[in-house]
Design an enzyme around this catalytic site. Structure first.
Site, mmCIF file in Angstrom:
data_model
loop_
_atom_site.group_PDB
_atom_site.id
_atom_site.type_symbol
_atom_site.label_atom_id
_atom_site.label_comp_id
_atom_site.label_asym_id
_atom_site.label_seq_id
_atom_site.Cartn_x
_atom_site.Cartn_y
_atom_site.Cartn_z
ATOM 1 N N CYS A 34 2.372 0.509 -8.914
ATOM 2 C CA CYS A 34 3.460 1.010 -8.063
ATOM 3 C C CYS A 34 4.701 1.234 -8.914
ATOM 4 O O CYS A 34 5.537 2.069 -8.593
ATOM 5 C CB CYS A 34 3.746 0.030 -6.933
ATOM 6 S SG CYS A 34 3.961 -1.655 -7.521
ATOM 7 N N GLU A 64 5.698 -3.316 1.069
ATOM 8 C CA GLU A 64 5.761 -3.069 -0.380
ATOM 9 C C GLU A 64 4.998 -1.782 -0.628
ATOM 10 O O GLU A 64 3.779 -1.791 -0.812
ATOM 11 C CB GLU A 64 5.112 -4.230 -1.148
ATOM 12 C CG GLU A 64 5.793 -5.571 -0.964
ATOM 13 C CD GLU A 64 7.079 -5.696 -1.770
ATOM 14 O OE1 GLU A 64 7.395 -4.803 -2.584
ATOM 15 O OE2 GLU A 64 7.783 -6.699 -1.574
ATOM 16 N N GLY A 78 0.834 -1.204 0.000
ATOM 17 C CA GLY A 78 0.000 0.000 0.000
ATOM 18 C C GLY A 78 0.861 1.243 0.000
ATOM 19 O O GLY A 78 2.049 1.204 -0.348
ATOM 20 N N SER A 79 0.262 2.342 0.407
ATOM 21 C CA SER A 79 0.944 3.639 0.316
ATOM 22 C C SER A 79 2.027 3.766 1.399
ATOM 23 O O SER A 79 2.027 3.026 2.387
ATOM 24 C CB SER A 79 -0.087 4.748 0.491
ATOM 25 O OG SER A 79 -0.714 4.580 1.744
HETATM 26 P P1 NAD Z 1 -3.690 2.201 0.631
HETATM 27 O O1 NAD Z 1 -2.472 2.509 1.403
HETATM 28 O O2 NAD Z 1 -4.793 3.174 0.624
HETATM 29 O O3 NAD Z 1 -4.306 0.803 1.130
HETATM 30 C C1 NAD Z 1 -3.580 -0.395 1.108
HETATM 31 C C2 NAD Z 1 -4.193 -1.385 2.085
HETATM 32 O O4 NAD Z 1 -3.929 -0.913 3.405
HETATM 33 C C3 NAD Z 1 -5.708 -1.523 1.979
HETATM 34 O O5 NAD Z 1 -6.073 -2.871 2.125
HETATM 35 C C4 NAD Z 1 -6.188 -0.720 3.159
HETATM 36 O O6 NAD Z 1 -7.454 -1.117 3.633
HETATM 37 C C5 NAD Z 1 -5.117 -1.063 4.168
HETATM 38 N N1 NAD Z 1 -5.039 -0.223 5.363
HETATM 39 C C6 NAD Z 1 -5.463 1.038 5.568
HETATM 40 N N2 NAD Z 1 -5.227 1.414 6.855
HETATM 41 C C7 NAD Z 1 -4.633 0.357 7.460
HETATM 42 C C8 NAD Z 1 -4.156 0.110 8.773
HETATM 43 N N3 NAD Z 1 -4.250 1.000 9.765
HETATM 44 N N4 NAD Z 1 -3.605 -1.089 9.048
HETATM 45 C C9 NAD Z 1 -3.490 -2.036 8.090
HETATM 46 N N5 NAD Z 1 -3.947 -1.855 6.837
HETATM 47 C C10 NAD Z 1 -4.505 -0.676 6.523
HETATM 48 O O7 NAD Z 1 -3.199 1.903 -0.861
HETATM 49 P P2 NAD Z 1 -4.068 1.748 -2.183
HETATM 50 O O8 NAD Z 1 -4.609 3.072 -2.591
HETATM 51 O O9 NAD Z 1 -4.996 0.597 -2.076
HETATM 52 O O10 NAD Z 1 -2.927 1.295 -3.223
HETATM 53 C C11 NAD Z 1 -2.055 2.185 -3.823
HETATM 54 C C12 NAD Z 1 -0.711 2.253 -3.122
HETATM 55 O O11 NAD Z 1 -0.150 0.949 -2.994
HETATM 56 C C13 NAD Z 1 0.288 3.051 -3.913
HETATM 57 O O12 NAD Z 1 1.072 3.814 -3.039
HETATM 58 C C14 NAD Z 1 1.121 1.985 -4.602
HETATM 59 O O13 NAD Z 1 2.401 2.406 -4.995
HETATM 60 C C15 NAD Z 1 1.179 0.946 -3.525
HETATM 61 N N6 NAD Z 1 1.499 -0.360 -4.088
HETATM 62 C C16 NAD Z 1 2.762 -0.847 -3.872
HETATM 63 C C17 NAD Z 1 3.137 -2.058 -4.436
HETATM 64 C C18 NAD Z 1 4.514 -2.599 -4.210
HETATM 65 O O14 NAD Z 1 4.696 -3.798 -4.416
HETATM 66 N N7 NAD Z 1 5.495 -1.813 -3.822
HETATM 67 C C19 NAD Z 1 2.217 -2.789 -5.201
HETATM 68 C C20 NAD Z 1 0.945 -2.276 -5.390
HETATM 69 C C21 NAD Z 1 0.598 -1.044 -4.823
#
Ligand code: NAD
Length: 504
Positions: free
Chosen positions: A294, A260, A238-239
């Site tokens: 990403c 990641e 995630g972010s």
């Molecule tokens: P996001 O950060 O909004 O959410 C990712 C996940 O985190 C979701 O399942 C969300 O519900 C969960 N989350 C939120 N708060 C949390 C908490 N307190 N504890 C645990 N989990 C929590 O990201 P998004 O908008 O779904 O995806 C986009 C982001 O993901 C971008 O920054 C992208 O670069 C990144 N990404 C990285 C990779 C990698 O392999 N490096 C791959 C895909 C996406």
């Protein structure tokens, strides 16, 4: 649409929790397609009590799963791969319906799931430890790898099925059980994958709670995963801000994590490179998945001698970009995931202008129903402005010039993320410098191919604020196991290491 949903076992209203049986008594939440705003189905989140029950079952399942010989565990993963082959088209269509990427990209995503299963099956017979010579006579030193426990897999919306499979296929052969919390933007694909895994596990008589699911808000269900010591490893995609929070909580209890996080991919285009390769790589890297990878190309750093030509040729491609329904094979770009993503992109474009960047093309909302379509944008900037340092998760590409290869590498490395990078050049000195310790500081550094489109055979992940985690191929499996070092004495007497004498 109905055909796809029912082929994958999606009902009108679906429980969002699974740990051998389905649960989820939260209020039903509608899942809407970004393609046209149509409601696909509804999902009920799990409550804190239902989460507790699911984790308890997943944890209990570990006690027996870890004792199944790894090659037997591999048989289940082989079956999972075969089930995915049988469901490839339907699952890809559901990914497109729910998340909006083009059907050809969704088919690629499901293929990636199949590929990682194949890799994991082979791996199930190759979880090698090392042996080392002991300094003591008639002693042997070895290291072996044991199953770790429950792996909490938290995934992002943009690869709604592949990231689960990268983690799950490897975790399963390593003897771990999986508790998946998908993005709330893509719950239906998660339910479909869980049904597929359930079928594969049941076929071999294993506890289906080995692949459990808990759909709910990150701030409550996610935090329950982060803080519970029964979750041995949290694999979070995630972010960057999300990862910082997860990393802190997991570290506090000395759990393991794989982070990641966000990227800020750049391609360096040298005057010594092939212009056609550069154009195609940058164009797909920046507009593919509507800029929501990403590894998307967010910056292109072009040698000044060819900057004008490159810019005009790229603008030509952008002008012709077919945008529309992602199920239509003619379209290269579908919608963004939701209207909030469109607003974020428009706000970023406003900031680019305020910081002195020049919008060359794009950033116009399109009138399709649902409100998630927007034209891809190129902004000309001089260096890494503050907005360029941020990962705007949308099709915004920053173009900038450079004079020397050293300057280009400095620009490429001059952001806080470190996921993916590339150079387009036929000059071996340039490409070797880019790959050397003085070159790219990213987890992925490519030559004559773009920033996105990683293969599962390599370890995937990045440095700096990308989090340092590695998933998928190579030796990334080691993060899913615990290492144990053994000293075995067959001398018949006690001898200490370092020559310490204990004679009394
Ligand atoms: P996001 O950060 O909004 O959410 C990712 C996940 O985190 C979701 O399942 C969300 O519900 C969960 N989350 C939120 N708060 C949390 C908490 N307190 N504890 C645990 N989990 C929590 O990201 P998004 O908008 O779904 O995806 C986009 C982001 O993901 C971008 O920054 C992208 O670069 C990144 N990404 C990285 C990779 C990698 O392999 N490096 C791959 C895909 C996406």
């Amino acid at each position: 649409m109905q055909e796809v949903l029912s082929a994958l076992g999606i009902s009108d209203v679906n429980a969002g929790g699974f740990s051998g049986s389905w649960s989820g008594s939260g209020r039903p939440q509608a899942v809407v397609s970004p393609i046209n705003g149509d409601r696909l189905a509804s999902v009920t989140n799990v409550t804190a009590q239902e989460f507790e029950a699911a984790l308890a079952k997943c944890h209990q399942a570990f006690a027996t799963w870890k004792l199944v010989p790894a090659p037997r565990r591999g048989e289940v993963v082989k079956e999972l791969g075969d089930e995915l082959r049988r469901n490839k088209e339907a699952l890809a269509e559901l990914v497109t319906l729910e998340m909006g990427k083009t059907l050809r990209e969704s088919l690629g995503e499901v293929q990636e799931m199949i590929d990682i299963c194949d890799l994991a099956v082979g791996l199930s017979r190759q979880l090698y430890g090392l042996t080392m010579p002991s300094e003591r006579r008639m002693h042997r030193l070895q290291e072996q790898w044991h199953p770790l426990g429950v792996v909490g897999v938290i995934t992002a919306f943009n690869f709604p099925v592949a990231v689960w499979s990268w983690n799950t296929a490897i975790a399963l052969v390593c003897g771990d059980t999986v508790l998946w919390k998908p993005s709330s933007k893509t719950p239906l694909t998660a339910i479909a994958c869980t049904r597929i895994a359930e079928k594969a596990l049941r076929k071999f008589g294993h506890d289906p709670a080995i692949c459990s699911l808990v759909i709910g808000r990150g701030s409550d269900i996610g935090d329950l995963i982060n803080t519970d010591p029964r979750v041995a490893l949290v694999s979070y995609t995630g972010s960057v801000p999300g990862g910082r929070h997860v990393g802190r909580l997991v570290q506090e209890r000395f759990g393991k994590h794989i982070l990641e996080l966000g990227g800020n991919g750049a391609v360096i285009v040298s005057e010594k490179g092939d212009l056609e390769i550069a154009l195609q790589s940058v164009y797909f890297g920046a507009t593919g998945t509507s800029g929501q990878r990403c590894t998307s190309t967010r910056r292109v750093i072009v040698q000044e001698s060819i900057l004008g030509t490159f810019r005009e040729r790229l603008l030509d491609l952008y002008r012709k970009t077919p945008i529309g329904d992602p199920r239509d094979g003619e379209n290269l770009m579908g919608p963004l995931v939701d209207t909030a993503a469109v607003e974020t992109m428009l706000a970023a474009i406003g900031t680019v202008k305020a910081q002195g960047g020049r919008i060359l093309i794009g950033g116009e909302k399109l009138p399709q129903p649902g409100g998630c379509y927007i034209t891809p944008c190129i902004a000309e900037v001089s260096g890494n402005l503050p907005i360029v340092q941020e990962e705007t998760f949308a099709p915004v590409l920053y173009i900038m010039g450079y004079r020397t290869i050293e300057e280009a590498i400095e620009l490429q490395n001059g952001v806080s993320q470190g996921l993916s990078s590339a150079i387009i050049t036929n000059d071996q000195r340039e490409s070797e410098l880019f790959l050397s310790a003085a070159g790219s500081d990213c987890g992925i550094a490519n030559v004559n191919t773009g920033t996105s489109g990683a293969e599962i055979g390599g370890a995937f992940g990045g440095e700096k604020e990308t989090g340092g985690g590695r998933e998928s191929g190579s030796d990334a499996w080691k993060a899913y196991m615990r290492r144990q070092t053994n000293a075995i004495n067959f001398s018949g007497k006690v001898e200490l290491a370092q020559g310490i004498n204990l004679e009394m």
